[in-house]
Each structure stands twice: as structure tokens, then as C-alpha cells.
Design an enzyme around this catalytic site. Structure first.
Site, PDB file in Angstrom:
ATOM      1  CD  GLU A 100      -0.984  -6.315   4.798  1.00 21.39           C
ATOM      2  OE1 GLU A 100       0.152  -6.826   5.140  1.00 21.39           O
ATOM      3  OE2 GLU A 100      -1.069  -5.890   3.927  1.00 21.39           O
TER       4      GLU A 100
ATOM      5  CD  GLU B 296      -5.167  -7.457   1.567  1.00 24.20           C
ATOM      6  OE1 GLU B 296      -4.013  -6.632   1.194  1.00 24.20           O
ATOM      7  OE2 GLU B 296      -5.664  -7.323   2.225  1.00 24.20           O
TER       8      GLU B 296
ATOM      9  CB  ALA C  24      -1.144   0.461   1.182  1.00 24.47           C
TER      10      ALA C  24
ATOM     11  N   GLY D 104      -0.630  -4.863  -0.034  1.00 23.54           N
ATOM     12  CA  GLY D 104      -2.053  -4.486  -0.831  1.00 23.54           C
ATOM     13  C   GLY D 104      -1.608  -5.387  -2.382  1.00 23.54           C
TER      14      GLY D 104
END
Ligand code: NAD
Length: 706
Positions: A126, A106, A63, A103
């Protein structure tokens, strides 16, 4: 059309390419671009399948963390994009090179198939930011990789290799030839099969594969090693939800727990730590075109505790090292300790025998300075004594070739004086490693008054190359870390003389989260070492005219209580366990009497924390005020990586903002009033005064009109 996400067609395959240097982070523009591109995939009847890949050195590496603090992150929208991609009836293949992290993974898990190059890595890190994967990573990963591996990957945050990911089913195919071509072939193949796409969200974790005690064990481990990180316990809850609930019910659980993490002070601290570490590597004011010097061979002078460890850092990175000692005996001993260290690592399976030999072969011992002639960097790690170090620097000034960098590993001595002794001060700086030097990540890089910009820049880059976290410090007594340690240890000893026990002081400090209280720390580092530092400081005129100043450590040293190595220091050691020793308590009482210090029995943990840590913060403010450190975050980086300050408190300066700068200043004033301030121990720094009067926080740095 998006500028950072392109769509091209190759026959009936849509090739969606994310191109957002440097690491294709999932910022707003990338998220919007992905949404648009996959809408086109959905709506264009000529497209039968798609490949998602990335330009540059890596797949989406995570991210855009800055958005978490600015509020620009919209998790809901990203979820919708991922659901849209997964919901397509046309197969989508993620083609992974470099790292698919956070991310990025993901996103890949929302695709119907994943292929990767052999050296790719995937992970959900994370947790290191006090967060959990918030875009259904906790729900999809266990469904494809199993609950055990999924939980392990998310709770440790450690990425795994493509090979391991393939074994676990996360990656369907490892492609050794051209990744994009291979991925297109896979996409075409899937489309040709005309079978329904495979959606991870529709899969279920087979309960038979979930060890009965998986979650209880994970919680027990957390309890054994408590941390202030808010994420791990919540990650367990998320993975439990992935196992027990349908996807549609697990996702809201994840979303709720993600928000709790995101809004926590601890996650904000961990994010601060992340940015501070990155920022610390940057040296303000360096010319853009600064020409770095080439470092191909390193010299180390002194093969003692530090020299051996320093040499290992470079050998580990494949750089040859010349190790110079004063005697054959000392050299043999130093090299034997290095070998011993490597053998221990090998015994744990973390190095092979041949790697040990390779590294040892990179180390060349010598008793002759002339052998340093071909080194590009020479670091001295001889005894901490100004006269000896001056002589060594003078020798190095002559023995090193022109253009070679000369560094000192001194903990406290004046780097400018050493630089002058070398006769070539522009080539000289401090490289202050921490013990054990092959393990500790922190490196204080001390810029002298005359250190050339390219010398500083070269060492900063080299430090990162050998896996260190470098922080620049100006020249002053103790640099950043040890200078701030001084008032902390001063108050520790006054508290002991007033009647607190070592276990009480350490207990209070550790209750805050520091890895080790001050008494245990000195016992580990050596009471003799600590006492000598005080003596040298006194000789150099650096101490107040206070006979009670750090009297305890002096006394312990005189008694031969040198710490853990003599099984007695601030504590007595019974089977390596520290226990309060009546002899030390008596000694402290005697010293109190000698120095007219009143004994008390009402010292609270809060008082210990305030008296040890607030003067330390005050000293940090002075370090900023004097320009010794560039930023509060640099100081935090030093304390987290070198002194066991908990990362989830963000370091002392971040923590000062948490407890309030006004509060810190008030309590300093309180102690000045109640304890007297004959030696200016409680004087507030000008910077702290200014911060209070203007309502500033360290987070507001740099302050305008500074
Ligand atoms: N020990 C620590 O925790 C620590 C941490 C950071 C920095 N330092 C600094 O590192 C330096 C070394 O400390 P140490 O703990 O490794 O000491 P040490 O006593 O273990 O090692 C010093 C070595 O230097 C050698 N030596 C002395 N004079 C020499 C000379 N003229 N030429 C070549 N070799 C010579 C000695 O034989 C000895 O092996 C000091 O400046 C110290 O302040 C130490």
C-alpha cells in the site's frame, strides 16, 4: 448467491473460491460474496472447517484501487467481514498461489492458517500508493511475523517469497503438490484436533523480540531520505500501536491514519501515477486483432553508452543480442563496459558468477551488418547525427530480414526522416531509452507517420517484457520529455544570467521535490552533450532568433567545463560535491552584459519554480493539443520515470491541477508582461487558454469536442 465467490462442500470442508478475473481484486462484489459465504460456513452445522482459495492465476492480489477514488470503498464493512472470518470457531485455511498482496494478505491473515505454493509471494504494498494497509494488516502482520519484519514489509511495500514467509511464521506450510487438496487436508486435520482456532488478533508481540531502537531508527531513516509520501511515518505509528496496544485499540489507530493517508493530495497523486502508468501501455485506436510480431533475437548497432545498456536489457530477459560496431576497438570497449557493469552487480551479490557468464554469452559482437540478418528487432544507437543515422538506417533497411522491426534510439532527430531513409518506413519507430539504459525504466516509443500498428503494438509489449515503462510519443523535436525540458533549461539559464546561482536554482527546484535541479542534471549528463543538442537544434531551425538563448551552456562547453566528468561545469566539484564557482557567476554576469539582460538580486525560490516549471507545463499542453501524447497521464509517466519528478506530486500535469491551471496561466501572463515576450516564450498554448475559459483540469481529459 454471489457470482464471484462460490461455496462448495467437500465432506465437512467448505471450499470458498473467489473467481474474479484478472487478479481477484477485492472490489465490492468480492467483499459481499465473502461475507455471504462465511456466514454460510458459520451457520451450516455440517461444515466443520473451510478453505479459502482463488481461481485463475493468483490469490486476491489487492484492493480495487479505483474504489478509493470513486468513494465506493467501505473499509468498515470489510473489517467486519474479516473479524467475522477470524471469529469463527471452525478453522479457516487460506490457500495461496500467485500473490497475496494488500487486502489479499490482510484477508489471509484473518484466516486461522495459511498454506502456499512454493512460488507464491505475500506483501503489503500500500505504501507505494501513499497508503497503509487499512484492514488491520498493520496490526496482524507484526503479531505473526514480529515487529521488525512486519515494519520492514509494510514500509518498503516489498513482497516476500513463500519460503521467507514460512520462516517468519506468516505461512504455516508450503505445499509442493496440489494446493487445494493440501489445504483441504490441513483444514480437516485442524478440525479433527478439536483445539481452539488460532487467531492472530489474540496474539501479542513479545516485547523481548522488538529491538529497542526499531522505531527511532525507522524515523531517522525517513529523515535522512525525506519524501512527500504521507504513509511511511504513519506506518511506523501503526506498528508501534501493534506492539504496545491490544488489537482492539490498535485497529482504530490504523483506521484514523489510513483515512489521513487516503485523503491526502500526495496519495491521490501516487494513485494517479499507478493508473497513468497502466494506461500509458495502452495504445488507443489499435485494431483488436492486431497480430504481434515474434521477437526472438535482437540487434543493437553502436556499443557506446546507450547501445551497451540497451543490449543488457535484452540479455537480462534471456534474449540473444547481436551487437554491431564500426571498429573492433569500439566493440571491445563496449563489451568490456557491459561486463564491468555485470561484475559490479555480481559484487553486490545481485547476480551470481554463472548468471554473469550466461548473460555475456547471449551477447554476440560483430563488425558486419550481415550478422543482423536473423534479428527480429534491430535498434540503432550510433552518434546523434542526422547524416550518420540516415546512412545507418539505409543499411539496416537492406540488412534486416523482411518483417524485422527497425528502431532508432535518437533523442531528438526526426524519426520520420530516418524511417524514409530505411526504405521501409512501416517497420520503423523510435525507441528512446534513457541513460543508464539498463537501469532507467522509461522508454519513449516514438510512432512515425507510417509505423505499422503491429510494429507499435509489438514494441509496447516487448518493452513491458523487459521491465520498462513504455509511453507512446508522436514525432516532434525531443518527443515528450526532452521537448518539455527545453523551456525549463531556457529559463534556468536566463535566471543564471539575471543573477541567480546554480545552487539557488537547483535548491528551489529540489525543494519542490525533484530529484535533481537542472544544473546538477546537465553536469551529470554532460555539458558538452547538452550544448551539442542546442547546436543541432539551431542548425535544424528549431530555435528562436535570440542570441541569448541557452548562452550559458555554450560558453561552459567552450571553456571545457563539461560537467562532473571534468570536475567543472555549472559547478566546481570538490570531492564530487558541487559548489558554486565564482568563475561561473562572472561568466553569467558577462553574458548578461553582452546580451543586455538586467541583473537583479531579488530572485525568489517561488519565481524560479514558476519560471522553470510553468513553461514546461505549457509545453506539455501543446504536446496534448498537437496529439503528440495521448493523455496528460502519459506525460506525467515520462517525467516521473525519466526525469526525477516526484511521484507524490503526480507528475507535472497532475501538479498543474494542484496549483491550478488558472494560476499557471496567470503567472505565464505575468512573466510575459514583466519580461517581455519578443520570442513568444510566455505565449500560452491554445489548450491552456481553453482550459482556463472552460474551467477544465487536466484530470478532466479527454475534453469533449476536442
Ligand atoms: N547518452 C545519453 O544520455 C542518451 C540518452 C538517450 C538517447 N541517446 C541517444 O543514443 C544514441 C547513442 O548515444 P551514446 O551516448 O550511446 O553515444 P556514444 O558516442 O557513446 O556511442 C555511439 C557508438 O556508436 C558507434 N557507431 C558510430 N557510428 C557507427 C556505425 N556507422 N555503425 C556502428 N556503430 C557506430 C560508435 O563507435 C560509438 O561506440 C544517440 O542517438 C543519442 O542521442 C543518448
Amino acid at each position: 448467491m454471489s457470482t464471484v465467490v462460490r461455496l462448495e462442500t467437500r465432506g465437512s470442508v467448505a471450499v470458498v473460491c473467489v473467481d474474479k478475473p484478472p487478479v481477484n481484486a477485492l472490489g465490492r462484489a468480492v467483499r459481499d460474496g465473502l461475507q455471504q459465504a462465511f456466514e454460510q460456513v458459520r451457520d451450516d452445522d455440517g461444515i466443520r472447517s473451510a478453505v479459502l482459495h482463488c481461481a485463475g492465476r493468483t490469490f486476491v492480489a489487492g484492493a480495487d484501487i479505483a474504489e478509493f477514488d470513486s468513494g465506493a470503498f467501505d473499509g468498515q464493512l470489510f473489517h467486519q467481514t474479516l473479524d467475522m472470518i477470524e471469529g469463527l470457531d471452525k478453522p479457516v485455511v487460506a490457500a495461496i498461489h500467485g500473490t497475496a498482496l494488500g487486502g489479499g494478505l490482510e484477508l489471509a491473515l484473518a484466516c486461522h492458517s495459511r498454506v502456499a505454493v512454493p512460488d507464491a509471494k505475500v506483501g503489503l504494498p500500500e505504501v507505494t500508493l501513499g497508503l497503509l494497509p487499512g484492514a488491520a494488516g498493520t496490526q496482524r502482520l507484526p503479531r505473526i511475523a514480529g515487529a521488525s519484519l512486519g515494519l520492514d514489509m509494510i514500509i518498503t511495500g516489498k513482497p516476500i517469497s513463500a519460503k521467507r514467509a514460512q520462516e517468519a511464521g506468516i505461512i504455516d506450510q508450503v505445499i509442493k503438490t496440489d494446493l487445494l487438496e493440501g489445504a483441504i487436508a490441513v483444514a480437516e486435520n485442524l478440525a479433527a484436533q478439536d483445539a481452539p482456532v488460532r487467531r492472530i488478533s489474540e496474539m501479542q508481540v513479545d516485547p523481548a523480540t522488538v529491538p529497542a531502537s526499531l522505531f527511532d531508527d525507522a524515523r531517522a531513516t525517513l529523515q535522512r531520505r525525506p519524501t512527500g509520501n504521507p504513509a511511511p511515518e504513519r506506518i511506523i505509528q501503526c506498528v508501534e500501536a501493534a506492539v504496545k496496544l491490544p488489537f482492539a485499540e490498535g485497529v482504530p489507530v490504523e483506521a484514523r491514519l489510513f483515512r489521513e493517508c487516503l485523503n491526502s493530495r500526495e496519495s491521490a497523486a501516487l494513485r494517479h501515477r499507478f493508473f497513468a502508468e497502466r494506461e500509458a501501455a495502452k495504445v488507443p485506436g489499435l485494431p483488436k486483432d492486431v497480430q504481434l510480431r515474434d521477437i526472438r533475437r535482437v540487434g543493437v548497432v553502436g556499443a557506446g553508452t546507450m547501445g551497451g545498456g540497451i543490449a543488457m536489457n535484452f540479455a537480462n530477459a534471456g534474449l540473444p543480442v547481436t551487437l554491431v560496431e564500426a571498429s573492433q576497438e569500439a566493440l571491445d570497449r563496449g563489451l568490456a563496459i557491459v561486463r564491468d557493469n555485470y561484475d559490479t552487480t555480481a559484487a553486490k551479490g545481485r547476480l551470481t558468477e554463472s548468471q554473469v557468464e550466461e548473460r555475456m554469452a547471449l551477447l554476440q559482437g560483430s563488425l558486419d551488418d550481415a550478422d543482423l540478418g536473423d534479428c527480429d528487432l534491430v535498434i540503432e544507437a550510433v552518434f546523434e547525427n542526422m547524416d550518420i543515422k540516415r546512412q545507418v538506417l539505409a543499411r539496416l533497411g537492406k540488412a534486416c530480414k523482411p518483417g524485422a522491426i527497425i528502431a532508432s534510439n535518437t533523442s531528438t532527430l526526426d524519426v520520420d526522416a530516418l524511417a524514409q531513409a530505411s526504405g521501409r518506413p512501416a517497420d520503423v519507430l523510435g525507441m528512446h531509452f534513457f541513460s543508464p539504459a539498463n537501469v532507467m525504466r522509461l522508454l519513449e516509443v516514438v510512432r512515425g507517420a507510417e509505423t505499422a500498428p503491429e510494429v507499435l503494438a509489438t514494441v509496447m509489449r516487448l518493452a513491458r517484457g523487459i521491465g520498462k515503462v513504455p509511453v507512446v510519443s508522436g514525432v516532434c523535436y525531443g518527443f515528450i520529455g526532452n521537448r518539455m525540458l527545453e523551456p525549463y533549461l531556457r529559463e534556468t539559464e536566463f535566471l543564471l544570467m539575471e543573477g541567480a546561482t546554480p545552487a539557488q536554482v537547483d535548491g528551489a527546484i529540489q525543494s519542490l521535490g525533484l530529484a535533481m535541479g537542472p544544473c546538477r542534471m546537465i553536469d551529470l549528463a554532460g555539458v558538452d552533450v547538452a550544448a551539442k543538442v542546442v547546436q543541432e537544434n539551431r542548425k535544424a531551425g528549431g530555435l528562436p532568433d535570440d542570441p541569448a538563448y541557452r548562452a550559458v551552456v555554450q560558453k561552459l562547453m567552450a571553456m571545457g567545463r563539461h560537467g562532473q566528468k571534468t570536475k567543472a561545469g555549472y559547478y566546481r566539484y570538490e570531492n564530487r560535491k558541487p559548489v558554486d564557482d565564482p568563475e561561473v557567476m562572472q561568466l553569467c554576469a558577462d553574458l548578461a552584459k553582452e546580451h543586455g539582460i538586467s541583473r537583479r538580486d531579488d530572485i525568489s525560490d517561488q519565481e524560479i519554480i514558476e519560471r522553470c516549471l510553468y513553461p514546461l507545463i505549457n509545453e506539455g499542453a501543446r504536446i496534448l493539443e498537437e496529439g503528440i501524447s495521448y493523455r496528460p497521464g502519459d506525460i506525467d509517466t515520462v517525467w516521473i520515470n525519466g526525469y526525477g519528478f516526484p511521484d507524490w506530486l503526480g507528475g507535472p500535469m497532475f501538479w498543474a491541477d494542484t496549483v491550478g491551471v488558472q494560476n499557471v496561466a496567470d503567472r505565464l501572463a505575468h512573466y510575459a508582461e514583466h519580461r517581455g515576450d519578443a520570442h513568444a516564450y510566455w505565449d500560452r498554448s491554445a489548450l491552456l487558454e481553453r482550459m482556463v475559459s472552460q474551467g477544465l483540469r487536466f484530470a478532466d481529459w479527454p475534453f469533449s469536442d476536442r
